[in-house]
Write an enzyme that holds these catalytic residues in place. Sequence first.
Site, PDB file in Angstrom:
ATOM      1  N   ASP A  24       1.057 -84.865  47.088  1.00 51.81           N
ATOM      2  CA  ASP A  24      -0.202 -84.319  46.580  1.00 51.81           C
ATOM      3  C   ASP A  24      -0.155 -82.785  46.616  1.00 51.81           C
ATOM      4  O   ASP A  24       0.095 -82.199  47.675  1.00 51.81           O
ATOM      5  CB  ASP A  24      -1.341 -84.823  47.468  1.00 51.81           C
ATOM      6  CG  ASP A  24      -2.728 -84.513  46.928  1.00 51.81           C
ATOM      7  OD1 ASP A  24      -2.873 -83.542  46.164  1.00 51.81           O
ATOM      8  OD2 ASP A  24      -3.667 -85.243  47.284  1.00 51.81           O
ATOM      9  N   GLY A  39       1.756 -88.853  44.165  1.00 51.50           N
ATOM     10  CA  GLY A  39       0.887 -87.690  44.168  1.00 51.50           C
ATOM     11  C   GLY A  39      -0.538 -87.980  44.597  1.00 51.50           C
ATOM     12  O   GLY A  39      -0.807 -88.858  45.431  1.00 51.50           O
ATOM     13  N   HIS A  40      -1.475 -87.233  43.988  1.00 51.71           N
ATOM     14  CA  HIS A  40      -2.884 -87.233  44.383  1.00 51.71           C
ATOM     15  C   HIS A  40      -3.541 -88.590  44.155  1.00 51.71           C
ATOM     16  O   HIS A  40      -4.389 -89.013  44.935  1.00 51.71           O
ATOM     17  CB  HIS A  40      -3.589 -86.146  43.563  1.00 51.71           C
ATOM     18  CG  HIS A  40      -4.991 -85.858  43.977  1.00 51.71           C
ATOM     19  ND1 HIS A  40      -5.344 -85.457  45.246  1.00 51.71           N
ATOM     20  CD2 HIS A  40      -6.151 -85.888  43.269  1.00 51.71           C
ATOM     21  CE1 HIS A  40      -6.638 -85.247  45.309  1.00 51.71           C
ATOM     22  NE2 HIS A  40      -7.165 -85.517  44.122  1.00 51.71           N
ATOM     23  N   PHE A  41      -3.183 -89.273  43.070  1.00 51.62           N
ATOM     24  CA  PHE A  41      -3.785 -90.556  42.724  1.00 51.62           C
ATOM     25  C   PHE A  41      -2.803 -91.681  43.056  1.00 51.62           C
ATOM     26  O   PHE A  41      -2.219 -92.310  42.170  1.00 51.62           O
ATOM     27  CB  PHE A  41      -4.181 -90.582  41.244  1.00 51.62           C
ATOM     28  CG  PHE A  41      -5.369 -89.716  40.929  1.00 51.62           C
ATOM     29  CD1 PHE A  41      -6.658 -90.193  41.083  1.00 51.62           C
ATOM     30  CD2 PHE A  41      -5.190 -88.410  40.493  1.00 51.62           C
ATOM     31  CE1 PHE A  41      -7.759 -89.393  40.792  1.00 51.62           C
ATOM     32  CE2 PHE A  41      -6.280 -87.598  40.201  1.00 51.62           C
ATOM     33  CZ  PHE A  41      -7.568 -88.089  40.355  1.00 51.62           C
TER      34      PHE A  41
END
Length: 295
Positions: free
Chosen positions: A243, A269-271
Amino acid sequence: MNNNSDIFQTHYRYEQVDNIRIFYREAGDIANPCVLLLHGFAASSYMYRDLIPALAKSFYVIAPDLPSFGFTESPAREDYSYTFENITQTINKFTEQLTIQRYAIVVHDYGAPVGWRLAMAHPERISAIISQNGNAYEEGLADGWAAIKKYWDNPSPENRATLNDFPTAREVKSQYLSGVKDCSLVSPDSYTLECLHVSRPGNADIQLDLVLDYASNVENYPNFQAYFRDRQPPLLAVWGKNDPYFLPDGAKAWLRDIPNADIRFYDTGHFALETHGQEIIPVIYSFLNNNLNNR
């Protein structure tokens, strides 16, 4: 929702809360333990589209779109204060209108400080916490916050202008793809839908208001951490370790306050749910089942 034939079907509903018409997804038997799903930026309840039916077989699941996100119908800036505290008050009233008295929270990004505020205000209502890249510690803030921190320190028009790319389709897509090893695993439906929501007239300024007010969340980190230490809620962190905004150290920090916290990292990553849902969803289900249904 008493009809057994549609108990696992997701329903798409609205609830009027003052001057906000909140869109939410609902599934499962209302007699079961409740799980409240709170999304972040740049997302909506759509990010939980695969998690909702997986949980509905054992839990009553509610996933609202926060004000200024998704299909929730919210007013212009002059008619509603777009701060995390005010959004929390809206979501709190939303849960009360639905007569939800106790619930676990699943949080991501912006949904985290909303969830932490709900927990501090009504600790007796929180049965468990799952965080997917929802931060509560300064060591979790990555270098990607540099320009935003400058804006916090000096909210001048010039510093605000440097963030004009933040609420744009290009930045939204970047947040979905940054840190992802195989981008073909990320459905373009997700970031395309969120790009449309973020691009609505007037929404860019609202998003920049929320970016500025995020400083209030960082200021409240010691209070959030005190809640964790004092209440020791069952906590699971499922974290995309690549992330660009929230570092793994932010997840590891929970072990200082909740030694029994379950912290897990995924190479994405972030999602994280977009790419590793098949791994993460069973972990969330098992955690909730152990902490809600087996007590």
